[in-house]
Design an enzyme around this catalytic site. Structure first.
Site, mmCIF file in Angstrom:
data_model
loop_
_atom_site.group_PDB
_atom_site.id
_atom_site.type_symbol
_atom_site.label_atom_id
_atom_site.label_comp_id
_atom_site.label_asym_id
_atom_site.label_seq_id
_atom_site.Cartn_x
_atom_site.Cartn_y
_atom_site.Cartn_z
ATOM 1 N N VAL A 171 -128.786 23.543 23.439
ATOM 2 C CA VAL A 171 -127.420 23.034 23.445
ATOM 3 C C VAL A 171 -126.676 23.520 22.210
ATOM 4 O O VAL A 171 -127.240 23.529 21.115
ATOM 5 C CB VAL A 171 -127.468 21.484 23.416
ATOM 6 C CG1 VAL A 171 -126.093 20.898 23.174
ATOM 7 C CG2 VAL A 171 -128.066 20.933 24.687
ATOM 8 N N CYS A 172 -125.420 23.917 22.391
ATOM 9 C CA CYS A 172 -124.570 24.201 21.221
ATOM 10 C C CYS A 172 -123.175 23.674 21.501
ATOM 11 O O CYS A 172 -122.961 22.927 22.445
ATOM 12 C CB CYS A 172 -124.559 25.685 20.896
ATOM 13 S SG CYS A 172 -123.691 26.685 22.107
ATOM 14 N N ALA A 173 -122.203 24.060 20.675
ATOM 15 C CA ALA A 173 -120.853 23.502 20.815
ATOM 16 C C ALA A 173 -120.199 23.947 22.115
ATOM 17 O O ALA A 173 -119.625 23.142 22.841
ATOM 18 C CB ALA A 173 -119.999 23.901 19.623
#
Lengths: 383, 74
Positions: free
Chosen positions: A77-79
């Site tokens: 997961v990232c932004a």
């Protein structure tokens, strides 16, 4: 037949929501920077999370591999999603299987709404809760006889228009329980899009720049079948205009006054001291006069532990009088201190959000998204 | 004037930092790098990365939507 694929796979916010609702195990590698991670992350019953920023994994993922269990589904997961794909591809290259990235990242996660059915209405129709799982916001759709009313509409209005289309109903009313401070309301915009009437409590609307219908106790709102009434109950405290609803004599929509695990904070409009008495009177007197059997349906939840069966956030009013920490303070002074001192930090950009909800500011889509970053923090017991 | 200029305008996460890291790896201690970026989302990441790698963020400014970072290699 279940096969584990070696290629990188995409997980949608909808699929992740159901993993959380069903309490399935998932290992999350969150590759955002540490401060963003500490401020706000994905949480659930069987979720394990590891935070290693993507910029520490540019030369390779060896440092992460040791800490990621084998044989378990892994979600990176990232932004947005670019960095999560960058890292997840390396995990796949390193021989890991069952590796996913979150489509659209935390941005999409924050905006995802999942409709879940709460129950039926006696004279025909249903009540749905829209769970904004990434931010802890809850809104509602009352459906009856071809018509619908939406309560505490979020700014992602397509979620409601799409759902109404699926059910083949027309949205005729949008209602806000109060002037929100933690998220941008989609109530006015949705009303304009579909030709519905927008309702707001007059006492919260003193500075509002657009037309609205006054939400008042004693003035029921009908949906479809004339037997389905949305009955407003004036319940000040979180804001001076805050209004709750009893729907079909069974469902009790408490806005930001009473939550499943906490109560609303009175300070977001700047008048905590003035409104303590109102909040107490609403919770300890007005609500006590109501039936214990009412199903409380709030506008927020604070923690994933409040998600119940099928994801619905709800509780019997009687159970909350027995267990909710906000309803156990017989001593008025203890109550006053609890709701005015040592409160959690205020929600991100709450002043600007209030002004936007009054129509005084017109931020762009990107700015609106930015303003809503982070947890909702509308309850006194939030962290 | 920086010893190297890294133009990442128009690039999205993670490319600005991937490019910057490659450029920084080519520098000697004490040399400077200027990074240009239009990716607002990676601003915090950039500061966190420079700090974590124990390099020095000399300045950062914004002009017409372009962010400019000046970093000295430690």
């Amino acid at each position: 037949m279940i096969t584990q694929t070696a290629a990188l796979q995409r997980m949608t916010p909808h699929e992740l929501t159901h993993i959380l609702f069903d309490k399935q195990p998932l290992f999350i590698l969150d590759v955002r920077n540490e401060s963003d991670y500490l401020d706000w992350k994905i949480e659930g019953h069987n979720i394990h999370t590891l935070n290693i920023p993507y910029f520490d994994l540019i030369d390779g993922v060896e440092a992460a591999l040791d800490q990621i269990p084998e044989g378990q589904k892994v979600l990176v997961v990232c932004a947005k999603e670019g960095s999560s794909i960058f890292v997840a591809e390396q995990l796949v290259e390193a021989g890991r299987t069952d590796v996913y990235y979150l489509q659209g990242g935390m941005k999409a996660w924050s905006e995802h709404l999942e409709p879940v059915k709460v129950g039926d209405l006696r004279a025909g129709g249903e009540l749905y809760q829209f769970v904004r799982i990434g931010k802890g916001c809850l809104s509602y759709m009352v459906v009856s006889n071809g018509e619908a009313a939406v309560i505490d509409t979020l700014r992602m209005t397509e979620a409601y228009t799409e759902f109404a289309k699926q059910l083949q109903v027309k949205i005729t009313h949008t209602i806000d329980t109060h002037l929100h401070a933690d998220h941008i309301s989609g109530g006015k915009r949705l009303a304009e899009q579909v030709g519905a009437t927008y309702w707001l409590p007059e006492k919260d609307a003193a500075e509002v720049t657009f037309a609205y219908e006054k939400l008042e106790e004693g003035r029921d709102i009908q949906v479809g079948n004339a037997k389905i009434a949305i009955q407003p109950i004036y319940s000040p405290g979180h804001t001076i205009g805050s209004t709750s609803f009893i729907i079909d004599e069974a469902y009790f929509l408490t806005g930001d006054i009473l939550f499943v695990a906490s109560i609303g904070r009175p300070d977001l409009a700047g008048l905590a001291e003035d409104w303590v008495g109102d909040l107490r009177n609403t919770l300890y007197n007005r609500y006590r006069e109501l039936s214990d059997h009412l199903l409380v349906l709030p506008a927020h939840f604070g923690q994933y532990t409040e998600l119940g069966e099928r994801g619905v956030v709800s509780a019997r009013l009687g159970d909350l009088f027995a267990n909710n920490p906000g309803l156990q303070m017989e001593d008025e002074e203890v109550f006053r201190k609890t709701v005015t001192e040592n409160l959690p930090p205020q929600p991100n950009a709450y002043q600007e959000i209030r002004q936007t909800n009054m129509g005084k500011r017109k931020p762009s889509e990107d700015e609106q998204r930015e303003m809503e970053i982070g947890p909702n923090r509308c309850a006194v017991h939030d962290k | 004037m920086a010893d190297i200029i890294v133009d990442t305008k128009g690039m999205a996460c993670p490319m600005p930092i991937v490019k910057a890291k490659k450029a920084l790896d080519s520098l000697q201690s004490g040399q400077t790098m200027e990074v240009l970026s239009t990716d607002k989302g990676s601003l915090n990441d950039f500061s966190a990365w420079v700090k974590q790698t124990k390099n020095e963020l000399i300045s950062h400014e914004e002009e017409n939507g372009v962010y400019k970072f000046l970093v000295r290699k430690s």
